[in-house]
Design a protein around this motif. Structure first.
Motif, PDB file in Angstrom:
ATOM      1  N   LEU A   1      -4.552  -0.879  -4.970  1.00 49.37           N
ATOM      2  CA  LEU A   1      -4.018  -1.857  -5.922  1.00 49.37           C
ATOM      3  C   LEU A   1      -2.722  -2.481  -5.406  1.00 49.37           C
ATOM      4  N   GLY A   2      -1.811  -1.653  -4.912  1.00 52.71           N
ATOM      5  CA  GLY A   2      -0.545  -2.166  -4.382  1.00 52.71           C
ATOM      6  C   GLY A   2      -0.749  -3.068  -3.176  1.00 52.71           C
ATOM      7  N   ALA A   3      -1.632  -2.653  -2.267  1.00 53.88           N
ATOM      8  CA  ALA A   3      -1.896  -3.463  -1.071  1.00 53.88           C
ATOM      9  C   ALA A   3      -2.512  -4.810  -1.446  1.00 53.88           C
ATOM     10  N   ALA A   4      -3.478  -4.795  -2.348  1.00 51.85           N
ATOM     11  CA  ALA A   4      -4.133  -6.042  -2.754  1.00 51.85           C
ATOM     12  C   ALA A   4      -3.163  -6.973  -3.470  1.00 51.85           C
ATOM     13  N   ALA A   5      -2.369  -6.431  -4.376  1.00 50.48           N
ATOM     14  CA  ALA A   5      -1.412  -7.264  -5.118  1.00 50.48           C
ATOM     15  C   ALA A   5      -0.364  -7.862  -4.179  1.00 50.48           C
ATOM     16  N   PHE A   6       0.173  -7.062  -3.276  1.00 50.56           N
ATOM     17  CA  PHE A   6       1.172  -7.572  -2.333  1.00 50.56           C
ATOM     18  C   PHE A   6       0.552  -8.586  -1.373  1.00 50.56           C
ATOM     19  N   ALA A   7      -0.703  -8.366  -0.967  1.00 51.51           N
ATOM     20  CA  ALA A   7      -1.351  -9.316  -0.059  1.00 51.51           C
ATOM     21  C   ALA A   7      -1.508 -10.682  -0.722  1.00 51.51           C
ATOM     22  N   VAL A   8      -1.959 -10.705  -1.956  1.00 52.83           N
ATOM     23  CA  VAL A   8      -2.148 -11.978  -2.665  1.00 52.83           C
ATOM     24  C   VAL A   8      -0.810 -12.655  -2.918  1.00 52.83           C
TER      25      VAL A   8
ATOM     26  N   LEU B   1      -4.043   3.573  -6.405  1.00 51.71           N
ATOM     27  CA  LEU B   1      -2.798   2.807  -6.465  1.00 51.71           C
ATOM     28  C   LEU B   1      -2.401   2.254  -5.095  1.00 51.71           C
ATOM     29  N   THR B   2      -2.830   2.918  -4.022  1.00 54.58           N
ATOM     30  CA  THR B   2      -2.612   2.362  -2.678  1.00 54.58           C
ATOM     31  C   THR B   2      -3.377   1.062  -2.529  1.00 54.58           C
TER      32      THR B   2
ATOM     33  N   GLY C   1       0.810  -1.213   0.000  1.00 57.84           N
ATOM     34  CA  GLY C   1       0.000   0.000   0.000  1.00 57.84           C
ATOM     35  C   GLY C   1       0.843   1.262   0.000  1.00 57.84           C
ATOM     36  N   VAL C   2       1.890   1.277   0.816  1.00 58.97           N
ATOM     37  CA  VAL C   2       2.771   2.449   0.881  1.00 58.97           C
ATOM     38  C   VAL C   2       3.494   2.643  -0.451  1.00 58.97           C
ATOM     39  N   LEU C   3       4.000   1.550  -1.025  1.00 63.78           N
ATOM     40  CA  LEU C   3       4.669   1.666  -2.325  1.00 63.78           C
ATOM     41  C   LEU C   3       3.703   2.129  -3.417  1.00 63.78           C
ATOM     42  N   GLY C   4       2.455   1.633  -3.372  1.00 63.93           N
ATOM     43  CA  GLY C   4       1.449   2.085  -4.341  1.00 63.93           C
ATOM     44  C   GLY C   4       1.148   3.567  -4.191  1.00 63.93           C
ATOM     45  N   ALA C   5       1.037   4.035  -2.943  1.00 64.80           N
ATOM     46  CA  ALA C   5       0.755   5.455  -2.705  1.00 64.80           C
ATOM     47  C   ALA C   5       1.912   6.324  -3.183  1.00 64.80           C
TER      48      ALA C   5
END
Length: 197
Positions: free
Chosen positions: A126-133, A123-124, A82-86
């Motif tokens: 999207l990044g959090a969801a992608a990293f979680a999966v 993008l926060t 999430g942080v990287l997406g933000a």
């Protein structure tokens, strides 16, 4: 190597014998109820076994705690994504509007952060969801098309109506005979040694 002569031929035919290394993965006990599995798991943990896993056709409440599962890294991995997406969302907009193509629209400043919020938020997420999966898949060692417990003859019932507890051979306390006797005392319906081929 095995050498065999063909009848009527002068050339020896050599057939390679394939050797398959088979090692013990663990000892698996089968239970008929979720309560029996949960009680057996608690007793195995209390007896000092740590490298074990339980298999059930449906989620059993408190089973993860009985196995001694600690907190997972998935929340931290999700936060990182999430942080990287933000940072990516905001940074890309800042670079485009302030550095690469600075155009003053309607008298607003070039770094108009309120206008950057929707893309940054998206993008926060999207990044959090992608990293979680991806983090969950990596931590669970998935995809894993084959696992040694699939070699157990009755393990197919784990997706139907049976419950299994496997004490793995990598456990420091593991002894084949003692683990088998321990699982027998837990009133297991069936006991199987699981081999990794």
């Amino acid at each position: 190597m095995i050498e065999a002569q063909r009848v009527g031929a002068d050339i020896p035919v050599t057939d390679a014998v394939e050797t398959i290394e088979v090692r013990l993965f663990g000892v698996m006990a089968e239970f008929r109820s979720a309560e029996g599995l949960l009680e057996a798991t608690r007793r195995a943990y209390a007896a000092g076994y740590r490298a074990m896993d339980a298999y059930s056709p449906f989620p059993v409440e408190e089973l993860a705690e009985a196995l001694g599962s600690k907190h997972t890294l998935v929340p931290w991995i999700t936060l990182t994504g999430g942080v990287l997406g933000a940072i990516t969302g905001y940074g890309l907009q800042f670079w485009v509007h302030v550095m690469a193509l600075p155009i003053n629209v309607g008298g607003r400043g070039l770094n108009s952060w309120p206008a950057f919020i929707p893309v940054t938020f998206e993008l926060t997420v999207l990044g959090a969801a992608a990293f979680a999966v991806l983090g969950m898949l990596a931590l669970n060692k998935l995809p894993q098309p084959h696992h040694p417990v699939f070699n157990a003859p009755r393990f197919a019932l784990a997706s139907n109506n049976r419950f299994f507890l496997c004490i793995e051979a990598r456990d420091p306390k593991f002894d084949r005979v003692q683990a088998s006797q321990f699982l027998e005392r837990l009133k297991a319906h069936d006991l199987t040694e699981v081999f990794d081929e």
